[in-house]
Design a protein around this motif. Structure first.
Motif, PDB file in Angstrom:
ATOM      1  N   UNK A 127      -7.074   1.394   1.083  1.00  0.00           N
ATOM      2  CA  UNK A 127      -8.120   0.447   1.467  1.00  0.00           C
ATOM      3  C   UNK A 127      -7.814  -0.948   0.949  1.00  0.00           C
ATOM      4  N   UNK A 128      -7.295  -1.010  -0.277  1.00  0.00           N
ATOM      5  CA  UNK A 128      -6.943  -2.315  -0.846  1.00  0.00           C
ATOM      6  C   UNK A 128      -5.839  -2.968  -0.023  1.00  0.00           C
ATOM      7  N   UNK A 129      -4.826  -2.177   0.354  1.00  0.00           N
ATOM      8  CA  UNK A 129      -3.744  -2.739   1.162  1.00  0.00           C
ATOM      9  C   UNK A 129      -4.268  -3.234   2.504  1.00  0.00           C
ATOM     10  N   UNK A 130      -5.178  -2.493   3.090  1.00  0.00           N
ATOM     11  CA  UNK A 130      -5.769  -2.893   4.373  1.00  0.00           C
ATOM     12  C   UNK A 130      -6.428  -4.268   4.252  1.00  0.00           C
ATOM     13  N   UNK A 133      -3.749  -7.105   3.592  1.00  0.00           N
ATOM     14  CA  UNK A 133      -2.958  -7.462   4.776  1.00  0.00           C
ATOM     15  C   UNK A 133      -3.732  -8.360   5.740  1.00  0.00           C
ATOM     16  N   UNK A 134      -5.059  -8.389   5.602  1.00  0.00           N
ATOM     17  CA  UNK A 134      -5.857  -9.283   6.448  1.00  0.00           C
ATOM     18  C   UNK A 134      -6.132 -10.626   5.765  1.00  0.00           C
ATOM     19  N   UNK A 135      -5.556 -10.819   4.575  1.00  0.00           N
ATOM     20  CA  UNK A 135      -5.738 -12.053   3.803  1.00  0.00           C
ATOM     21  C   UNK A 135      -4.425 -12.831   3.795  1.00  0.00           C
ATOM     22  N   UNK A 142       2.599  -7.163  -1.193  1.00  0.00           N
ATOM     23  CA  UNK A 142       2.572  -6.005  -2.083  1.00  0.00           C
ATOM     24  C   UNK A 142       2.656  -4.706  -1.294  1.00  0.00           C
ATOM     25  N   UNK A 143       3.525  -3.801  -1.745  1.00  0.00           N
ATOM     26  CA  UNK A 143       3.531  -2.471  -1.147  1.00  0.00           C
ATOM     27  C   UNK A 143       2.536  -1.583  -1.899  1.00  0.00           C
ATOM     28  N   UNK A 144       2.378  -0.349  -1.441  1.00  0.00           N
ATOM     29  CA  UNK A 144       1.367   0.532  -2.018  1.00  0.00           C
ATOM     30  C   UNK A 144       1.615   0.813  -3.500  1.00  0.00           C
ATOM     31  N   UNK A 145       2.867   0.995  -3.876  1.00  0.00           N
ATOM     32  CA  UNK A 145       3.159   1.278  -5.280  1.00  0.00           C
ATOM     33  C   UNK A 145       2.816   0.078  -6.161  1.00  0.00           C
ATOM     34  N   UNK A 146       3.115  -1.122  -5.699  1.00  0.00           N
ATOM     35  CA  UNK A 146       2.792  -2.316  -6.473  1.00  0.00           C
ATOM     36  C   UNK A 146       1.278  -2.482  -6.612  1.00  0.00           C
ATOM     37  N   UNK A 253      -7.023   5.706   9.371  1.00  0.00           N
ATOM     38  CA  UNK A 253      -8.330   5.067   9.513  1.00  0.00           C
ATOM     39  C   UNK A 253      -8.793   4.600   8.137  1.00  0.00           C
ATOM     40  N   UNK A 254      -9.039   3.310   8.032  1.00  0.00           N
ATOM     41  CA  UNK A 254      -9.433   2.721   6.746  1.00  0.00           C
ATOM     42  C   UNK A 254     -10.550   1.710   6.985  1.00  0.00           C
ATOM     43  N   UNK A 255     -11.683   1.920   6.338  1.00  0.00           N
ATOM     44  CA  UNK A 255     -12.795   0.959   6.381  1.00  0.00           C
ATOM     45  C   UNK A 255     -13.162   0.542   7.801  1.00  0.00           C
ATOM     46  N   UNK A 256     -13.181   1.486   8.705  1.00  0.00           N
ATOM     47  CA  UNK A 256     -13.551   1.185  10.076  1.00  0.00           C
ATOM     48  C   UNK A 256     -12.448   0.554  10.901  1.00  0.00           C
TER      49      UNK A 256
END
Length: 368
Positions: A127-130, A133-135, A142-146, A253-256
Protein backbone atom coordinates in the motif's frame (compact mmCIF):
# COMPACT_ATOMS: atom_id res chain seq x y z
CA UNK A 1 -1.21 16.19 26.46
CA UNK A 2 1.38 16.22 23.67
CA UNK A 3 1.80 13.36 21.23
CA UNK A 4 4.59 13.06 18.67
CA UNK A 5 3.51 10.90 15.75
CA UNK A 6 5.94 9.62 13.12
CA UNK A 7 5.48 7.56 9.97
CA UNK A 8 7.24 7.30 6.64
CA UNK A 9 6.01 8.93 3.44
CA UNK A 10 3.10 6.95 2.03
CA UNK A 11 2.19 5.40 5.39
CA UNK A 12 -1.05 7.39 5.63
CA UNK A 13 0.12 9.09 8.84
CA UNK A 14 -1.82 12.34 8.32
CA UNK A 15 -4.86 10.42 7.07
CA UNK A 16 -4.90 8.41 10.29
CA UNK A 17 -4.38 11.45 12.50
CA UNK A 18 -7.32 13.18 10.86
CA UNK A 19 -9.43 10.21 12.01
CA UNK A 20 -8.18 10.85 15.56
CA UNK A 21 -9.12 14.53 15.29
CA UNK A 22 -12.61 13.48 14.11
CA UNK A 23 -12.94 11.16 17.12
CA UNK A 24 -11.85 13.98 19.46
CA UNK A 25 -14.43 16.38 18.03
CA UNK A 26 -17.19 13.85 18.66
CA UNK A 27 -16.13 13.84 22.32
CA UNK A 28 -15.64 17.61 22.52
CA UNK A 29 -11.90 17.38 23.21
CA UNK A 30 -9.77 20.40 22.19
CA UNK A 31 -7.19 18.43 20.19
CA UNK A 32 -5.10 20.10 17.48
CA UNK A 33 -2.94 18.53 14.76
CA UNK A 34 0.28 20.26 13.75
CA UNK A 35 1.95 18.86 10.62
CA UNK A 36 5.65 19.73 10.68
CA UNK A 37 6.11 19.09 6.95
CA UNK A 38 3.33 21.46 5.91
CA UNK A 39 4.51 24.07 8.39
CA UNK A 40 8.03 23.95 6.95
CA UNK A 41 6.73 24.72 3.45
CA UNK A 42 4.59 27.55 4.85
CA UNK A 43 7.53 28.98 6.82
CA UNK A 44 9.78 28.95 3.74
CA UNK A 45 7.08 30.70 1.70
CA UNK A 46 6.67 33.43 4.34
CA UNK A 47 10.41 34.01 4.17
CA UNK A 48 10.22 34.49 0.42
CA UNK A 49 11.58 31.10 -0.61
CA UNK A 50 9.02 28.78 -2.16
CA UNK A 51 10.31 25.20 -2.09
CA UNK A 52 9.04 22.47 -4.41
CA UNK A 53 7.88 19.39 -2.56
CA UNK A 54 9.99 17.09 -4.76
CA UNK A 55 13.12 19.19 -4.06
CA UNK A 56 12.97 19.79 -0.32
CA UNK A 57 15.18 16.83 0.59
CA UNK A 58 17.85 18.08 -1.83
CA UNK A 59 18.24 21.31 0.16
CA UNK A 60 21.52 21.47 2.15
CA UNK A 61 21.20 19.85 5.57
CA UNK A 62 22.00 23.05 7.55
CA UNK A 63 19.16 24.85 5.72
CA UNK A 64 16.72 22.01 6.49
CA UNK A 65 17.83 22.02 10.13
CA UNK A 66 17.33 25.78 10.37
CA UNK A 67 13.89 25.61 8.76
CA UNK A 68 12.82 22.76 11.06
CA UNK A 69 14.06 24.72 14.10
CA UNK A 70 12.03 27.76 13.06
CA UNK A 71 8.91 25.60 12.80
CA UNK A 72 9.47 23.97 16.20
CA UNK A 73 9.88 27.42 17.75
CA UNK A 74 6.45 28.22 16.30
CA UNK A 75 5.05 24.94 17.66
CA UNK A 76 6.36 25.62 21.16
CA UNK A 77 4.95 29.16 21.19
CA UNK A 78 1.53 27.89 20.18
CA UNK A 79 1.54 25.19 22.84
CA UNK A 80 2.70 27.54 25.61
CA UNK A 81 0.05 30.12 24.70
CA UNK A 82 -2.81 27.55 24.66
CA UNK A 83 -2.25 25.43 27.75
CA UNK A 84 -5.83 24.13 27.78
CA UNK A 85 -5.44 22.35 24.43
CA UNK A 86 -3.89 19.02 23.53
CA UNK A 87 -1.64 18.55 20.52
CA UNK A 88 -0.50 15.91 18.07
CA UNK A 89 2.74 16.80 16.29
CA UNK A 90 3.02 14.93 12.99
CA UNK A 91 6.54 14.46 11.69
CA UNK A 92 9.14 12.04 10.35
CA UNK A 93 11.89 10.35 12.32
CA UNK A 94 14.06 9.88 9.22
CA UNK A 95 13.98 9.99 5.43
CA UNK A 96 15.44 7.29 3.19
CA UNK A 97 16.61 9.46 0.29
CA UNK A 98 19.05 8.57 -2.48
CA UNK A 99 20.06 5.34 -0.71
CA UNK A 100 20.95 6.96 2.62
CA UNK A 101 19.19 8.20 5.78
CA UNK A 102 18.43 11.84 6.51
CA UNK A 103 17.54 12.83 10.11
CA UNK A 104 14.16 14.51 10.52
CA UNK A 105 14.17 15.54 14.17
CA UNK A 106 16.10 17.74 16.60
CA UNK A 107 16.93 16.42 20.09
CA UNK A 108 16.91 19.94 21.57
CA UNK A 109 13.35 20.66 20.46
CA UNK A 110 12.08 17.19 21.37
CA UNK A 111 13.41 17.80 24.88
CA UNK A 112 11.77 21.22 24.95
CA UNK A 113 8.51 19.72 23.71
CA UNK A 114 8.67 16.82 26.21
CA UNK A 115 5.91 14.70 24.60
CA UNK A 116 3.71 12.46 26.72
CA UNK A 117 3.42 9.73 24.08
CA UNK A 118 5.25 8.69 20.91
CA UNK A 119 3.37 6.91 18.12
CA UNK A 120 4.39 5.51 14.73
CA UNK A 121 1.76 4.94 12.06
CA UNK A 122 2.48 1.90 9.88
CA UNK A 123 0.93 0.22 6.87
CA UNK A 124 1.68 -2.74 4.63
CA UNK A 125 4.52 -2.05 2.22
CA UNK A 126 2.46 -2.76 -0.93
CA UNK A 127 0.00 0.00 0.00
CA UNK A 128 2.85 2.36 0.80
CA UNK A 129 4.47 1.67 -2.56
CA UNK A 130 1.16 2.30 -4.30
CA UNK A 131 0.92 5.75 -2.70
CA UNK A 132 4.57 6.61 -3.28
CA UNK A 133 4.31 5.74 -6.97
CA UNK A 134 1.51 8.29 -7.32
CA UNK A 135 3.68 11.01 -5.71
CA UNK A 136 6.13 12.82 -8.04
CA UNK A 137 8.62 13.21 -5.20
CA UNK A 138 8.87 9.45 -4.63
CA UNK A 139 7.85 7.81 -7.91
CA UNK A 140 10.40 5.16 -8.93
CA UNK A 141 12.74 5.86 -6.01
CA UNK A 142 12.11 2.96 -3.62
CA UNK A 143 11.54 -0.74 -4.16
CA UNK A 144 9.53 -2.87 -1.74
CA UNK A 145 12.55 -3.98 0.28
CA UNK A 146 13.75 -0.40 0.73
CA UNK A 147 10.25 0.60 1.90
CA UNK A 148 10.23 -2.27 4.40
CA UNK A 149 13.64 -1.23 5.72
CA UNK A 150 12.66 2.45 5.94
CA UNK A 151 9.48 1.67 7.87
CA UNK A 152 11.44 -0.53 10.26
CA UNK A 153 13.97 2.28 10.76
CA UNK A 154 11.16 4.77 11.45
CA UNK A 155 9.73 2.51 14.14
CA UNK A 156 13.16 1.80 15.64
CA UNK A 157 14.29 5.45 15.78
CA UNK A 158 10.99 6.64 17.27
CA UNK A 159 11.09 3.87 19.85
CA UNK A 160 14.62 4.90 20.84
CA UNK A 161 13.55 8.55 21.17
CA UNK A 162 10.66 7.49 23.41
CA UNK A 163 12.96 5.27 25.46
CA UNK A 164 15.46 8.12 25.87
CA UNK A 165 12.71 10.34 27.30
CA UNK A 166 11.12 7.49 29.29
CA UNK A 167 7.87 7.82 27.38
CA UNK A 168 5.59 5.08 25.97
CA UNK A 169 5.76 4.29 22.27
CA UNK A 170 3.02 2.64 20.22
CA UNK A 171 2.82 1.39 16.66
CA UNK A 172 -0.65 1.77 15.15
CA UNK A 173 -1.72 0.50 11.75
CA UNK A 174 -3.39 2.93 9.37
CA UNK A 175 -6.48 0.69 9.17
CA UNK A 176 -7.11 0.84 12.91
CA UNK A 177 -9.93 3.25 13.85
CA UNK A 178 -9.04 6.75 15.03
CA UNK A 179 -10.48 5.77 18.40
CA UNK A 180 -7.44 3.55 18.99
CA UNK A 181 -5.06 6.47 19.50
CA UNK A 182 -7.82 8.60 21.03
CA UNK A 183 -8.44 5.93 23.70
CA UNK A 184 -4.71 5.56 24.35
CA UNK A 185 -4.58 9.30 25.01
CA UNK A 186 -7.73 9.76 27.05
CA UNK A 187 -9.35 6.55 28.28
CA UNK A 188 -8.59 4.16 31.14
CA UNK A 189 -9.03 1.13 28.90
CA UNK A 190 -6.37 -1.54 29.06
CA UNK A 191 -4.74 -2.62 25.81
CA UNK A 192 -5.31 -6.01 24.22
CA UNK A 193 -3.56 -7.81 21.38
CA UNK A 194 -6.11 -9.87 19.45
CA UNK A 195 -4.68 -13.19 18.30
CA UNK A 196 -6.51 -15.61 16.03
CA UNK A 197 -5.63 -18.17 13.32
CA UNK A 198 -5.71 -15.73 10.41
CA UNK A 199 -5.19 -18.24 7.59
CA UNK A 200 -7.83 -20.68 8.86
CA UNK A 201 -10.31 -17.92 9.71
CA UNK A 202 -10.05 -16.25 6.30
CA UNK A 203 -10.80 -19.55 4.61
CA UNK A 204 -14.29 -19.73 6.17
CA UNK A 205 -16.55 -16.68 5.80
CA UNK A 206 -18.58 -17.44 8.95
CA UNK A 207 -15.42 -17.59 11.06
CA UNK A 208 -14.18 -14.31 9.55
CA UNK A 209 -17.48 -12.62 10.40
CA UNK A 210 -17.24 -14.07 13.90
CA UNK A 211 -13.80 -12.57 14.41
CA UNK A 212 -15.02 -9.17 13.25
CA UNK A 213 -18.02 -9.27 15.60
CA UNK A 214 -15.80 -10.34 18.49
CA UNK A 215 -13.28 -7.58 17.74
CA UNK A 216 -15.94 -4.86 17.72
CA UNK A 217 -17.33 -6.11 21.04
CA UNK A 218 -13.81 -6.31 22.49
CA UNK A 219 -13.21 -2.65 21.55
CA UNK A 220 -15.94 -1.65 24.01
CA UNK A 221 -13.71 -2.85 26.83
CA UNK A 222 -10.12 -2.61 25.53
CA UNK A 223 -7.89 -0.69 23.16
CA UNK A 224 -7.47 -3.44 20.57
CA UNK A 225 -4.47 -4.07 18.30
CA UNK A 226 -5.46 -6.23 15.34
CA UNK A 227 -2.67 -7.97 13.34
CA UNK A 228 -4.98 -8.36 10.33
CA UNK A 229 -4.74 -4.61 9.64
CA UNK A 230 -1.46 -5.34 7.79
CA UNK A 231 -1.81 -7.48 4.63
CA UNK A 232 1.79 -8.05 3.51
CA UNK A 233 1.83 -11.82 3.96
CA UNK A 234 -1.42 -12.33 2.05
CA UNK A 235 -0.06 -10.40 -0.93
CA UNK A 236 3.27 -12.19 -0.72
CA UNK A 237 1.45 -15.54 -1.03
CA UNK A 238 -0.42 -14.30 -4.12
CA UNK A 239 2.82 -13.24 -5.78
CA UNK A 240 4.50 -16.57 -4.99
CA UNK A 241 1.57 -18.42 -6.54
CA UNK A 242 2.00 -16.32 -9.68
CA UNK A 243 5.75 -17.04 -9.65
CA UNK A 244 5.06 -20.80 -9.66
CA UNK A 245 3.06 -20.26 -12.85
CA UNK A 246 6.01 -18.53 -14.50
CA UNK A 247 4.57 -15.01 -14.35
CA UNK A 248 7.05 -12.08 -14.25
CA UNK A 249 4.67 -9.28 -13.25
CA UNK A 250 1.62 -9.30 -10.97
CA UNK A 251 -1.23 -6.81 -10.58
CA UNK A 252 -2.46 -6.47 -7.00
CA UNK A 253 -5.57 -4.70 -5.74
CA UNK A 254 -4.43 -2.00 -3.34
CA UNK A 255 -6.54 0.74 -1.73
CA UNK A 256 -9.18 0.58 -4.43
CA UNK A 257 -6.59 0.75 -7.21
CA UNK A 258 -4.07 -1.51 -8.92
CA UNK A 259 -0.36 -1.91 -8.22
CA UNK A 260 1.77 -3.65 -10.85
CA UNK A 261 4.89 -5.20 -9.34
CA UNK A 262 7.75 -7.32 -10.62
CA UNK A 263 7.75 -10.79 -9.06
CA UNK A 264 11.52 -10.48 -8.62
CA UNK A 265 11.11 -7.28 -6.59
CA UNK A 266 8.64 -8.96 -4.26
CA UNK A 267 10.81 -12.05 -3.79
CA UNK A 268 13.79 -9.84 -2.91
CA UNK A 269 11.68 -8.44 -0.04
CA UNK A 270 10.32 -11.85 1.05
CA UNK A 271 12.60 -12.39 4.05
CA UNK A 272 12.05 -8.82 5.23
CA UNK A 273 8.27 -9.25 4.98
CA UNK A 274 8.31 -12.53 6.91
CA UNK A 275 10.67 -11.39 9.67
CA UNK A 276 8.98 -8.03 10.11
CA UNK A 277 5.57 -9.71 10.33
CA UNK A 278 6.71 -11.74 13.33
CA UNK A 279 8.59 -8.86 14.93
CA UNK A 280 5.70 -6.41 14.43
CA UNK A 281 3.21 -8.76 16.11
CA UNK A 282 5.58 -9.16 19.04
CA UNK A 283 5.88 -5.36 19.31
CA UNK A 284 2.08 -5.15 19.39
CA UNK A 285 2.07 -7.69 22.24
CA UNK A 286 4.77 -5.69 24.06
CA UNK A 287 2.59 -2.57 24.00
CA UNK A 288 -0.49 -4.48 25.21
CA UNK A 289 -1.58 -5.41 28.73
CA UNK A 290 -3.17 -8.71 27.74
CA UNK A 291 -3.33 -11.15 24.85
CA UNK A 292 -6.84 -12.24 23.88
CA UNK A 293 -7.01 -15.33 21.67
CA UNK A 294 -10.17 -15.99 19.69
CA UNK A 295 -10.00 -19.56 18.41
CA UNK A 296 -13.07 -20.83 16.52
CA UNK A 297 -11.36 -23.73 14.72
CA UNK A 298 -9.97 -27.09 15.81
CA UNK A 299 -6.78 -26.86 13.68
CA UNK A 300 -3.70 -25.72 15.60
CA UNK A 301 -2.02 -22.52 14.37
CA UNK A 302 1.77 -22.18 14.89
CA UNK A 303 1.42 -18.39 14.75
CA UNK A 304 -1.18 -18.22 17.51
CA UNK A 305 0.78 -20.61 19.71
CA UNK A 306 3.95 -18.54 19.20
CA UNK A 307 2.07 -15.37 20.20
CA UNK A 308 0.66 -17.08 23.27
CA UNK A 309 4.11 -18.27 24.34
CA UNK A 310 5.64 -14.83 23.73
CA UNK A 311 2.92 -13.02 25.67
CA UNK A 312 2.77 -15.52 28.54
CA UNK A 313 6.57 -15.53 28.87
CA UNK A 314 6.68 -11.72 28.89
CA UNK A 315 4.39 -11.08 31.84
CA UNK A 316 1.09 -10.84 29.93
CA UNK A 317 -2.14 -12.57 30.86
CA UNK A 318 -3.33 -14.72 27.96
CA UNK A 319 -7.10 -15.26 27.74
CA UNK A 320 -8.33 -17.84 25.24
CA UNK A 321 -11.83 -18.25 23.83
CA UNK A 322 -11.76 -21.76 22.38
CA UNK A 323 -14.94 -22.84 20.62
CA UNK A 324 -13.45 -25.69 18.60
CA UNK A 325 -15.12 -29.08 18.74
CA UNK A 326 -11.97 -31.12 19.39
CA UNK A 327 -9.81 -31.24 22.51
CA UNK A 328 -7.19 -28.63 23.25
CA UNK A 329 -3.45 -29.26 22.98
CA UNK A 330 -1.67 -29.42 26.38
CA UNK A 331 0.73 -26.77 25.04
CA UNK A 332 -2.28 -24.58 24.31
CA UNK A 333 -3.47 -24.97 27.90
CA UNK A 334 0.00 -24.50 29.40
CA UNK A 335 0.46 -20.99 27.96
CA UNK A 336 -3.06 -19.74 28.72
CA UNK A 337 -3.96 -17.80 31.86
CA UNK A 338 -7.58 -18.89 31.48
CA UNK A 339 -9.59 -20.64 28.75
CA UNK A 340 -13.24 -19.92 28.01
CA UNK A 341 -15.65 -22.08 26.04
CA UNK A 342 -17.76 -19.16 24.78
CA UNK A 343 -17.58 -15.45 24.02
CA UNK A 344 -20.24 -14.66 26.62
CA UNK A 345 -18.29 -16.49 29.32
CA UNK A 346 -15.19 -14.42 28.51
CA UNK A 347 -16.95 -11.04 28.58
CA UNK A 348 -18.82 -11.89 31.77
CA UNK A 349 -15.53 -12.83 33.40
CA UNK A 350 -13.58 -9.69 32.48
CA UNK A 351 -16.45 -7.46 33.66
CA UNK A 352 -16.95 -9.33 36.95
CA UNK A 353 -13.20 -9.36 37.65
CA UNK A 354 -12.77 -5.68 36.74
CA UNK A 355 -10.11 -6.46 34.12
CA UNK A 356 -11.12 -3.80 31.60
CA UNK A 357 -9.48 -0.71 33.12
CA UNK A 358 -5.93 0.14 34.08
CA UNK A 359 -5.25 -0.38 37.80
CA UNK A 360 -4.70 2.80 39.81
CA UNK A 361 -1.03 3.29 40.57
CA UNK A 362 -0.29 2.98 44.26
CA UNK A 363 1.89 5.57 45.93
CA UNK A 364 5.40 4.35 46.69
CA UNK A 365 6.00 4.80 50.39
CA UNK A 366 9.49 5.58 51.64
CA UNK A 367 11.15 2.95 53.79
CA UNK A 368 11.42 3.96 57.44
Amino acid sequence: MKVVCTGISGSGRVEYLNKVITASRKEGKPLELMNIGEMMFEAAKRLGREIKEEKILDIPQPTLDWLRAAVFEQVLRRIYSNEGRDYIISTHAAFRWKKYLLPAFDFFYLNELSPDIYVTIIDDIFSIKYRLESNPQWKGRLNLREIAIWQDEEVFITKMLASYQRRPHYIIALREPGETLYDIMYSDKRKAYLSFPITHVKAIEDHLKGVRRFKEELRKYFVVFDPMTINDMERLYKVKEACEKGVDKVTLEVDGGELKVDVKEVLEAEEDIKSQTVRRDYLLIDQSDVVVVYYPVAVMSPGVLAEMIYGFSNNKDVYVIFTGSKGKSPFFEYYATKIFSSVDEFFNYIVEEGLTQRPVKEEVKELA
